[in-house]
Write a protein that holds these residues in place. Structure first.
Motif, PDB file in Angstrom:
ATOM      1  N   ALA A  71      -4.627   0.543   5.661  1.00 26.68           N
ATOM      2  CA  ALA A  71      -5.345   1.225   6.740  1.00 26.68           C
ATOM      3  C   ALA A  71      -4.379   1.749   7.800  1.00 26.68           C
ATOM      4  CB  ALA A  71      -6.353   0.267   7.375  1.00 26.68           C
ATOM      5  N   GLN A  72      -3.343   0.971   8.100  1.00 23.76           N
ATOM      6  CA  GLN A  72      -2.372   1.394   9.107  1.00 23.76           C
ATOM      7  C   GLN A  72      -1.570   2.601   8.630  1.00 23.76           C
ATOM      8  OE1 GLN A  72      -0.171  -1.883  10.767  1.00 23.76           O
ATOM      9  NE2 GLN A  72       1.369  -0.569  11.720  1.00 23.76           N
ATOM     10  N   VAL A  73      -1.220   2.614   7.364  1.00 26.37           N
ATOM     11  CA  VAL A  73      -0.481   3.753   6.817  1.00 26.37           C
ATOM     12  C   VAL A  73      -1.341   5.006   6.826  1.00 26.37           C
ATOM     13  CG1 VAL A  73       0.667   4.674   4.765  1.00 26.37           C
ATOM     14  CG2 VAL A  73       0.982   2.277   5.397  1.00 26.37           C
ATOM     15  N   MET A  74      -2.586   4.869   6.433  1.00 28.80           N
ATOM     16  CA  MET A  74      -3.487   6.026   6.409  1.00 28.80           C
ATOM     17  C   MET A  74      -3.732   6.564   7.811  1.00 28.80           C
ATOM     18  SD  MET A  74      -4.088   6.901   3.346  1.00 28.80           S
ATOM     19  CE  MET A  74      -5.397   8.075   3.710  1.00 28.80           C
ATOM     20  N   ALA A  75      -3.841   5.662   8.778  1.00 25.52           N
ATOM     21  CA  ALA A  75      -4.060   6.103  10.158  1.00 25.52           C
ATOM     22  C   ALA A  75      -2.862   6.888  10.672  1.00 25.52           C
ATOM     23  CB  ALA A  75      -4.322   4.895  11.048  1.00 25.52           C
ATOM     24  N   ALA A  76      -1.669   6.489  10.253  1.00 21.43           N
ATOM     25  CA  ALA A  76      -0.451   7.133  10.750  1.00 21.43           C
ATOM     26  C   ALA A  76      -0.133   8.419   9.997  1.00 21.43           C
ATOM     27  CB  ALA A  76       0.720   6.166  10.656  1.00 21.43           C
ATOM     28  N   TRP A  77      -0.256   8.390   8.654  1.00 20.24           N
ATOM     29  CA  TRP A  77       0.247   9.510   7.856  1.00 20.24           C
ATOM     30  C   TRP A  77      -0.783  10.126   6.920  1.00 20.24           C
ATOM     31  CZ3 TRP A  77       5.341   6.439   6.806  1.00 20.24           C
ATOM     32  CH2 TRP A  77       6.240   6.666   7.865  1.00 20.24           C
ATOM     33  N   GLN A  78      -1.997   9.599   6.880  1.00 17.90           N
ATOM     34  CA  GLN A  78      -3.133  10.195   6.167  1.00 17.90           C
ATOM     35  C   GLN A  78      -2.934  10.355   4.654  1.00 17.90           C
ATOM     36  OE1 GLN A  78      -1.975  12.226   9.171  1.00 17.90           O
ATOM     37  NE2 GLN A  78      -2.992  10.452  10.074  1.00 17.90           N
ATOM     38  N   ARG A  79      -1.971   9.658   4.081  1.00 15.03           N
ATOM     39  CA  ARG A  79      -1.802   9.747   2.625  1.00 15.03           C
ATOM     40  C   ARG A  79      -0.906   8.610   2.139  1.00 15.03           C
ATOM     41  NH1 ARG A  79      -0.384  15.012   1.012  1.00 15.03           N
ATOM     42  NH2 ARG A  79       0.271  14.160  -1.005  1.00 15.03           N
ATOM     43  N   ILE A  80      -1.057   8.272   0.868  1.00 12.38           N
ATOM     44  CA  ILE A  80      -0.176   7.316   0.190  1.00 12.38           C
ATOM     45  C   ILE A  80       0.075   7.878  -1.207  1.00 12.38           C
ATOM     46  CG2 ILE A  80       0.096   4.989  -0.740  1.00 12.38           C
ATOM     47  CD1 ILE A  80      -1.831   4.044   1.501  1.00 12.38           C
ATOM     48  N   ASP A  81       1.338   8.071  -1.545  1.00 16.48           N
ATOM     49  CA  ASP A  81       1.691   8.701  -2.811  1.00 16.48           C
ATOM     50  C   ASP A  81       2.444   7.786  -3.767  1.00 16.48           C
ATOM     51  OD1 ASP A  81       0.998  11.677  -2.095  1.00 16.48           O
ATOM     52  OD2 ASP A  81       2.155  10.906  -0.402  1.00 16.48           O
ATOM     53  N   VAL A  82       3.195   6.846  -3.212  1.00 16.62           N
ATOM     54  CA  VAL A  82       4.004   5.949  -4.032  1.00 16.62           C
ATOM     55  C   VAL A  82       3.777   4.514  -3.576  1.00 16.62           C
ATOM     56  CG1 VAL A  82       6.359   5.217  -4.598  1.00 16.62           C
ATOM     57  CG2 VAL A  82       5.794   7.654  -4.538  1.00 16.62           C
ATOM     58  N   LEU A  83       3.618   3.624  -4.547  1.00 18.10           N
ATOM     59  CA  LEU A  83       3.578   2.195  -4.267  1.00 18.10           C
ATOM     60  C   LEU A  83       4.610   1.508  -5.143  1.00 18.10           C
ATOM     61  CD1 LEU A  83       2.370  -0.461  -3.138  1.00 18.10           C
ATOM     62  CD2 LEU A  83       0.733  -0.390  -5.039  1.00 18.10           C
ATOM     63  N   VAL A  84       5.552   0.820  -4.514  1.00 18.95           N
ATOM     64  CA  VAL A  84       6.530   0.022  -5.247  1.00 18.95           C
ATOM     65  C   VAL A  84       6.244  -1.439  -4.940  1.00 18.95           C
ATOM     66  CG1 VAL A  84       8.965  -0.477  -5.650  1.00 18.95           C
ATOM     67  CG2 VAL A  84       8.253   1.861  -5.077  1.00 18.95           C
ATOM     68  N   ARG A 128      -5.841   9.060  -6.070  1.00 18.24           N
ATOM     69  CA  ARG A 128      -6.790   9.867  -6.837  1.00 18.24           C
ATOM     70  C   ARG A 128      -7.233  11.086  -6.030  1.00 18.24           C
ATOM     71  NH1 ARG A 128     -11.276   6.280 -10.078  1.00 18.24           N
ATOM     72  NH2 ARG A 128      -9.891   5.415 -11.700  1.00 18.24           N
ATOM     73  N   HIS A 129      -7.459  10.897  -4.750  1.00 17.89           N
ATOM     74  CA  HIS A 129      -7.873  12.002  -3.883  1.00 17.89           C
ATOM     75  C   HIS A 129      -6.839  13.118  -3.888  1.00 17.89           C
ATOM     76  CE1 HIS A 129      -9.634  14.093  -0.441  1.00 17.89           C
ATOM     77  NE2 HIS A 129      -8.418  14.124   0.101  1.00 17.89           N
ATOM     78  N   ASN A 130      -5.541  12.725  -3.929  1.00 17.84           N
ATOM     79  CA  ASN A 130      -4.471  13.716  -3.910  1.00 17.84           C
ATOM     80  C   ASN A 130      -4.137  14.249  -5.303  1.00 17.84           C
ATOM     81  OD1 ASN A 130      -4.158  13.382  -1.126  1.00 17.84           O
ATOM     82  ND2 ASN A 130      -2.665  11.733  -1.383  1.00 17.84           N
ATOM     83  N   GLY A 131      -4.664  13.586  -6.333  1.00 18.43           N
ATOM     84  CA  GLY A 131      -4.358  14.016  -7.694  1.00 18.43           C
ATOM     85  C   GLY A 131      -2.908  13.782  -8.081  1.00 18.43           C
ATOM     86  N   TRP A 132      -2.289  12.788  -7.441  1.00 18.55           N
ATOM     87  CA  TRP A 132      -0.850  12.520  -7.682  1.00 18.55           C
ATOM     88  C   TRP A 132      -0.534  11.121  -7.191  1.00 18.55           C
ATOM     89  CZ3 TRP A 132       3.927  11.126  -5.916  1.00 18.55           C
ATOM     90  CH2 TRP A 132       5.047  11.651  -6.562  1.00 18.55           C
ATOM     91  N   GLY A 133       0.255  10.399  -7.976  1.00 15.14           N
ATOM     92  CA  GLY A 133       0.660   9.069  -7.537  1.00 15.14           C
ATOM     93  C   GLY A 133       1.712   8.475  -8.450  1.00 15.14           C
ATOM     94  N   ARG A 134       2.500   7.578  -7.882  1.00 15.62           N
ATOM     95  CA  ARG A 134       3.510   6.852  -8.647  1.00 15.62           C
ATOM     96  C   ARG A 134       3.410   5.369  -8.269  1.00 15.62           C
ATOM     97  NH1 ARG A 134       3.338  11.108 -10.683  1.00 15.62           N
ATOM     98  NH2 ARG A 134       5.014  12.656 -10.988  1.00 15.62           N
ATOM     99  N   ILE A 135       3.171   4.521  -9.258  1.00 10.46           N
ATOM    100  CA  ILE A 135       3.114   3.079  -9.036  1.00 10.46           C
ATOM    101  C   ILE A 135       4.221   2.447  -9.863  1.00 10.46           C
ATOM    102  CG2 ILE A 135       1.755   0.971  -9.326  1.00 10.46           C
ATOM    103  CD1 ILE A 135      -0.766   2.748  -8.976  1.00 10.46           C
ATOM    104  N   VAL A 136       5.054   1.651  -9.215  1.00  6.41           N
ATOM    105  CA  VAL A 136       6.163   0.992  -9.904  1.00  6.41           C
ATOM    106  C   VAL A 136       6.067  -0.511  -9.655  1.00  6.41           C
ATOM    107  CG1 VAL A 136       8.663   0.828 -10.171  1.00  6.41           C
ATOM    108  CG2 VAL A 136       7.615   3.030  -9.582  1.00  6.41           C
TER     109      VAL A 136
END
Length: 256
Positions: A71-84, A128-136
């Protein structure tokens, strides 16, 4: 600008990974549990090189902390693309399963498996909303074989479960442009976790077939590659980064 969350990135392999992704232009979420000063130092290093980063305190073994982190990341930058999913507690002391306490079992399972599942659950809608993601995910050498690892039974069980989760998730999320892979480091320990390859190239490791110890850069450069725009055809892979070293011993070395 795309955003990458690297759990446990105030030090070690997580820090090295965060710095590598920052160099590729990702905004970096430096996640930490206790050491705010170390996390702030990573943020300072990234900003000094012209990147963007913020430190977020969260114990990812606690579901409410995971939700707050996202929630904090979304509030600051409105997107999440990579999760490591770098967080992964490991007990150096050798113990047969019969000697492992229930509390130790919880730490190993929560830190190595459940935290990864909880984090993925929270970030998937945004990817999914962005149609792009990388999970490692992070595993251990030969995890894909589900080998016996005496004295490491709980840790091994958690990571082997994560192998199957990684492969299953890769199939489910491929239509949404999300790739899911696992990196399995070898015995990269201590200060070497934050070193470049050039720092260890002249050193020798008699146990490693490659002849040198591993460095944090060995792992970070693979994460970096998997997170590239054109790495979308690579998913469901379990990649050993071990220099050929097999860290698993076939017999128990723990006290009887």
């Amino acid at each position: 600008m795309r955003v990458a969350i690297v759990t446990g990135s105030s030090r070690g392999l997580g820090k090295k990974t965060a710095l590598a992704l920052a160099a590729d232009g990702f905004r970096i979420v430096v996640n930490y549990r206790d050491d705010a000063e170390a996390a702030a130092d990573v943020v300072t290093d990234i900003r000094a090189d012209g990147g963007e980063a913020m430190a977020v305190k969260a114990d990812v073994t606690k579901r409410e902390n995971v939700q707050q982190l996202v929630a904090q990341v979304m509030a600051a930058w409105q997107r999440i693309d990579v999760l490591v999913n770098n967080v992964g507690p490991f007990m150096r002391e050798r113990k047969r399963f019969a000697a492992v306490t229930a509390a130790e079992t919880d730490v190993l399972l929560d830190g190595n498996l459940r935290s990864a599942l909880d984090l993925v659950r929270e970030v998937l809608p945004h990817m999914r909303h962005n149609g792009w993601g990388r999970i490692v995910q992070f595993g251990f050498g030969r995890a894909v074989e589900a080998p016996a690892w005496p004295d490491r039974a709980v840790y091994a069980a958690a990571k082997v479960a994560l192998v199957s989760f990684t492969k299953s998730l890769a199939v489910e999320e491929a239509p949404y442009g999300i790739t899911v892979n696992m990196i399995c480091p070898g015995d990269i320990v201590g200060a070497n976790k934050e070193k470049d390859i050039a720092d260890v190239r002249h050193l020798t490791d008699p146990e490693a077939p490659r002849g040198r110890p591993g460095a944090g850069e060995d792992v970070a450069r693979v994460v970096r590659f998997l997170c590239e725009e054109n790495a979308d055809f690579l998913t469901g892979n379990i990649i050993n980064v071990t220099g050929g070293l097999d860290v698993i011993h076939p017999v128990s070395k723990a006290p009887m």
